[in-house]
Design an enzyme around this catalytic site. Structure first.
Site, PDB file in Angstrom:
ATOM      1  N   CYS A 171       7.679  14.052   5.718  1.00  0.00           N
ATOM      2  CA  CYS A 171       7.840  15.386   6.426  1.00  0.00           C
ATOM      3  C   CYS A 171       8.793  15.147   7.619  1.00  0.00           C
ATOM      4  O   CYS A 171       8.561  14.077   8.347  1.00  0.00           O
ATOM      5  CB  CYS A 171       6.475  16.023   7.080  1.00  0.00           C
ATOM      6  SG  CYS A 171       5.186  16.430   5.781  1.00  0.00           S
ATOM      7  N   ARG A 190      12.723  12.338   4.319  1.00  0.00           N
ATOM      8  CA  ARG A 190      11.238  12.107   4.506  1.00  0.00           C
ATOM      9  C   ARG A 190      10.420  13.195   3.700  1.00  0.00           C
ATOM     10  O   ARG A 190       9.220  13.024   3.731  1.00  0.00           O
ATOM     11  CB  ARG A 190      11.081  12.423   5.986  1.00  0.00           C
ATOM     12  CG  ARG A 190      11.856  11.631   6.823  1.00  0.00           C
ATOM     13  CD  ARG A 190      11.696  11.936   8.423  1.00  0.00           C
ATOM     14  NE  ARG A 190      10.266  11.560   8.564  1.00  0.00           N
ATOM     15  CZ  ARG A 190      10.022  10.455   9.458  1.00  0.00           C
ATOM     16  NH1 ARG A 190      10.957   9.584   9.875  1.00  0.00           N
ATOM     17  NH2 ARG A 190       8.843  10.312  10.038  1.00  0.00           N
ATOM     18  N   TRP A 232       6.569  17.202   2.874  1.00  0.00           N
ATOM     19  CA  TRP A 232       6.204  16.326   1.682  1.00  0.00           C
ATOM     20  C   TRP A 232       4.512  16.666   1.502  1.00  0.00           C
ATOM     21  O   TRP A 232       3.954  16.093   2.450  1.00  0.00           O
ATOM     22  CB  TRP A 232       6.459  15.161   1.977  1.00  0.00           C
ATOM     23  CG  TRP A 232       6.191  13.981   0.833  1.00  0.00           C
ATOM     24  CD1 TRP A 232       6.777  13.836  -0.158  1.00  0.00           C
ATOM     25  CD2 TRP A 232       4.587  13.157   0.527  1.00  0.00           C
ATOM     26  NE1 TRP A 232       6.286  12.955  -1.126  1.00  0.00           N
ATOM     27  CE2 TRP A 232       4.897  12.492  -0.687  1.00  0.00           C
ATOM     28  CE3 TRP A 232       3.579  13.170   1.319  1.00  0.00           C
ATOM     29  CZ2 TRP A 232       3.957  11.770  -1.419  1.00  0.00           C
ATOM     30  CZ3 TRP A 232       2.555  12.332   0.582  1.00  0.00           C
ATOM     31  CH2 TRP A 232       2.910  11.782  -0.550  1.00  0.00           C
ATOM     32  N   GLY A 238       1.593  14.244   9.327  1.00  0.00           N
ATOM     33  CA  GLY A 238       0.561  13.628   9.336  1.00  0.00           C
ATOM     34  C   GLY A 238      -0.742  14.361   8.526  1.00  0.00           C
ATOM     35  O   GLY A 238      -0.332  15.088   7.773  1.00  0.00           O
ATOM     36  N   GLU A 276      10.694  -5.796  -8.173  1.00  0.00           N
ATOM     37  CA  GLU A 276      11.663  -4.787  -7.558  1.00  0.00           C
ATOM     38  C   GLU A 276      12.409  -4.262  -8.465  1.00  0.00           C
ATOM     39  O   GLU A 276      12.780  -2.882  -8.283  1.00  0.00           O
ATOM     40  CB  GLU A 276      12.382  -5.549  -6.449  1.00  0.00           C
ATOM     41  CG  GLU A 276      13.337  -4.704  -5.685  1.00  0.00           C
ATOM     42  CD  GLU A 276      12.915  -3.591  -4.926  1.00  0.00           C
ATOM     43  OE1 GLU A 276      11.790  -3.387  -4.810  1.00  0.00           O
ATOM     44  OE2 GLU A 276      13.464  -2.667  -4.512  1.00  0.00           O
ATOM     45  N   LYS A 304      12.567  -0.098  -8.989  1.00  0.00           N
ATOM     46  CA  LYS A 304      13.688   0.698  -8.924  1.00  0.00           C
ATOM     47  C   LYS A 304      13.732   1.767 -10.091  1.00  0.00           C
ATOM     48  O   LYS A 304      14.090   2.768  -9.929  1.00  0.00           O
ATOM     49  CB  LYS A 304      14.771  -0.109  -8.859  1.00  0.00           C
ATOM     50  CG  LYS A 304      15.214  -0.830  -7.368  1.00  0.00           C
ATOM     51  CD  LYS A 304      15.660   0.235  -6.331  1.00  0.00           C
ATOM     52  CE  LYS A 304      14.622   0.840  -5.602  1.00  0.00           C
ATOM     53  NZ  LYS A 304      14.105  -0.272  -4.557  1.00  0.00           N
ATOM     54  N   GLU A 347      11.208   4.649  -9.874  1.00  0.00           N
ATOM     55  CA  GLU A 347      11.415   5.391  -8.852  1.00  0.00           C
ATOM     56  C   GLU A 347      12.356   6.464  -9.145  1.00  0.00           C
ATOM     57  O   GLU A 347      12.240   7.628  -9.064  1.00  0.00           O
ATOM     58  CB  GLU A 347      11.597   4.787  -7.652  1.00  0.00           C
ATOM     59  CG  GLU A 347      10.791   4.087  -6.634  1.00  0.00           C
ATOM     60  CD  GLU A 347      11.364   3.197  -5.422  1.00  0.00           C
ATOM     61  OE1 GLU A 347      10.818   3.569  -4.519  1.00  0.00           O
ATOM     62  OE2 GLU A 347      12.299   2.551  -5.748  1.00  0.00           O
ATOM     63  N   LYS A 362      10.649   8.570   1.794  1.00  0.00           N
ATOM     64  CA  LYS A 362      11.231   7.608   2.533  1.00  0.00           C
ATOM     65  C   LYS A 362      10.133   6.966   3.304  1.00  0.00           C
ATOM     66  O   LYS A 362       9.913   5.674   3.282  1.00  0.00           O
ATOM     67  CB  LYS A 362      12.716   7.597   2.966  1.00  0.00           C
ATOM     68  CG  LYS A 362      13.034   6.278   3.184  1.00  0.00           C
ATOM     69  CD  LYS A 362      14.643   6.219   3.035  1.00  0.00           C
ATOM     70  CE  LYS A 362      15.027   4.888   3.082  1.00  0.00           C
ATOM     71  NZ  LYS A 362      15.036   4.108   2.010  1.00  0.00           N
TER      72      LYS A 362
END
Ligand code: G6P
Length: 610
Positions: free
Chosen positions: A2, A27, A75, A101, A483, A487, A490, A605
């Protein structure tokens, strides 16, 4: 998680708020909204499901005037993404609130407020804040006092910003667990969850600390600490440049950030290595004494940062001779762990605000770790402020949700940390020289790797109709395989798993068929013959492989295998070098699949909630 922006100004602030939201969209991006108090003291709100651009279009069609406003990009945590659940939330047309939050006791507060006659129009936890502030204002002497009384009743995490039509030239903000930064303008002031949002309007910032509540007017900022006492939060000029939010010539931030890696690493090395000697300020004052004393390193991180920590474990034990454990922050923080004697707690984080990593650091301080160090990309972030030592990666702002340059600069920081600790633990001068020299060759080597983009783009075609992929590596390339798999999943939504190649026969071999591409990370190192045996195990079962290897590893393309020749490099830096082709592979697969590369579904993120 957020994004929040707020402003108190004489001019209309809608454009500033929307530009800020666009810069914070990484975000969270399932819905967005603004609430602005106009000159008639009316609160006007606009909210839209979807990206910030939807909101921008709505405001273009129907502008909202006014100099005091708050805005949010969401989010979803409590309540599905929808216009009704989008922030700001309001109480009685006078109070508007944005929040980042989770309010953990929201159900109990909701029922108390309903008993008092408040009607709820959303499924969010946030709406309780709006009604609580409204309720407290019936007895409190100011908006500030009402917010102070409200936050005392909240359990959980919040960064929240509140406006009241009856006090129109003021915003009141509170921070506990979710970051907030104040931006200082001339005759106008701002608040946001990240400085990026405010760079078009100011470069002067101060960070709120845990428990702070602040009131912000056009000319004044008054901060009160967790005990309600006036507090000074020093304002500093930021060095981050204004155009960080710009994609430039690139189609996506992720591609831009992938190509920025040679420069990001040059910047991360600059001024820190002289010959094989590290500048003694590299890890901050007091680092030498701490490194001298420590006997064990515990690394804590999440996501991509966790993978860089896994590589560091190989380096620290093999090169510096210091024992090392690595654990995911959300596990570490909720279990009783043994604290080894003289142990250094190392957190790794792009954002410096990841809730679980921060909680793990705070726990480590309580349970007796000798000292803490963070490898972090954001100056002034919570992890940097709360750790004893900090190494700042100089990746620059990373906007794409899938981390690229933050990861490789973390690895550079961790290799330098290995050198620094090793210097206090009997590392030979030859080894120190090897590490330093390898690091210096890295930026040019990465430029050579980026030249492989064309051939990797062609390779990506093979993945267009695939639903699964397996990544294999051994030793310090195992975390790189992990990783690579992260990737791919994602950003292309292809299910991808990574295995240490030696584990193949303990399960994943059962999955091998022509529909399961196997990506092998295979630089020529001490384990190459072992890895070749694993490759044969896959071949014998009809698997189709994509092997990233240097020419000296002697793989050749045939019906069962496509080999991508990666430039030869020193073993020490191979984990960094082999990361880039895997980033490019995921990127081009995602392009073919037509996914939203920079803002993949369901992700964000900066994960400032548990
Ligand atoms: C999210 C991001 C990842 C990142 C992880 C940890 O999941 O999407 O890219 O690796 O958080 O974030 P941090 O800021 O602590 O590195």
């Amino acid at each position: 998680m957020c994004g929040i922006v707020g402003a108190v100004a004489q001019r209309d602030v809608a454009d500033i708020l929307v530009e800020g939201l666009k810069r914070l969209e990484y975000r969270g991006y399932d819905s967005a909204g603004v609430a602005i108090i106009d000159n008639e003291n009316q609160l006007n709100r606009a909210r839209r499901l979807g990206k910030v651009q939807e909101l921008a279009d709505a405001l273009q069609a129907k502008p909202i005037a006014g100099g005091t406003g708050i805005a949010h990009t969401r989010w979803a945590t409590h309540g599905a993404p929808s216009e009704i659940n989008a922030h700001p939330h309001m109480s009685s047309e006078t109070i508007a609130v944005v929040h980042n939050g989770i309010i953990e006791n929201h159900e109990q507060l909701r029922s108390q407020l309903q008993d008092l006659g408040y009607h709820f129009s959303s499924e969010t936890d946030t709406e309780v804040i709006a009604h609580l502030v409204h309720h407290e204002l019936k007895s409190a002497k100011s908006l500030l006092a009402a917010v102070q009384a409200t936050v005392k009743q909240l359990e959980g995490a919040y960064g929240t910003v509140v406006v009241d039509t009856r006090d129109k030239d003021r915003v009141v903000v509170a921070r506990s667990g979710s970051p907030l930064v104040i931006g200082y303008g001339v005759g106008e002031n701002f608040i946001a969850s990240d400085i990026l949002a405010l760079l078009p309007v100011t470069r002067k910032f101060s960070f709120l600390e845990e428990g702070d509540v602040a009131e912000i007017t056009r000319f004044e900022v008054n901060v009160f600490d967790i005990d309600g006492k006036p507090a000074v939060r020093e304002a500093k000029e930021s060095e981050v440049c204004h155009d960080v939010g710009d994609k430039g010539e690139y189609r996506h931030y992720m591609l831009k950030e992938t190509y920025e890696q040679p420069t990001a690493i040059r910047n991360t090395l600059e001024g820190r290595l002289q010959g094989n000697m590290l500048d003694n300020q590299t890890f901050g004052a007091g680092a030498d004494a701490i490194f001298q004393e420590i006997e064990h390193v515990q690394i804590i991180a999440c996501g991509t940062s966790y993978h860089s920590g896994m590589v560091a474990r190989y380096w620290l034990e093999a090169l510096a001779g210091v024992s090392c454990n690595i654990e995911i922050a959300s596990e570490f923080r909720y279990r009783q762990s043994h604290v080894p004697k003289n142990a250094l707690l190392v957190t790794i984080s792009q954002s410096g605000e990841t809730a679980d990593t921060l909680a793990a650091l705070r726990l480590a301080k309580e349970i007796g770790y000798r000292a803490s160090l963070t490898i972090c990309n954001v100056a002034g972030s919570s992890l940097v402020r709360e750790s004893d030592l900090a190494f700042m990666t100089k990746a620059g702002a990373e906007i794409g949700v899938a981390s690229t340059k933050a990861f490789t600069t973390q690895l550079v920081g961790l290799l330098m940390m290995t050198l620094a600790i090793g210097q206090h633990h009997g590392m030979s001068v030859e080894k120190q020289n090897d590490i330093a020299q390898s690091l210096m060759t890295l930026p040019n080597k990465l430029e050579e790797v980026l030249a492989l983009a064309g051939s990797i783009e062609e390779l990506a075609e093979d993945f267009a109709d695939k639903h699964h992929a397996l990544f294999l590596g051994r030793g310090d390339q195992y975390p790189i395989a992990m990783e690579g798999a992260l990737k791919l999943k994602e950003i292309s939504y292809i299910h991808a798993e990574a295995y240490a190649a030696g584990e193949l026969k303990h399960g994943p071999l059962a999955l091998i068929d022509a529909e399961m591409p196997v990506i092998v990370v295979a630089p020529k190192n001490d384990l190459i013959e072992k890895l070749k045996s694993n490759v044969e195990e896959v071949r014998a079962r009809g698997g189709l492989m994509y092997v990233f290897a240097d020419a000296s590893a002697n793989f050749s393309s045939d019906d069962t295998m496509k080999v991508i020749n990666v430039p030869v490099c020193d073993d020490l830096i191979a984990p960094i070098v082999y990361t880039l082709p895997l980033q490019l592979l995921s990127y081009y697969v995602a392009i073919i699949k037509g996914t939203d590369v920079d803002q993949p579904r369901n992700l964000a993120k900066s994960v400032t909630v548990e």
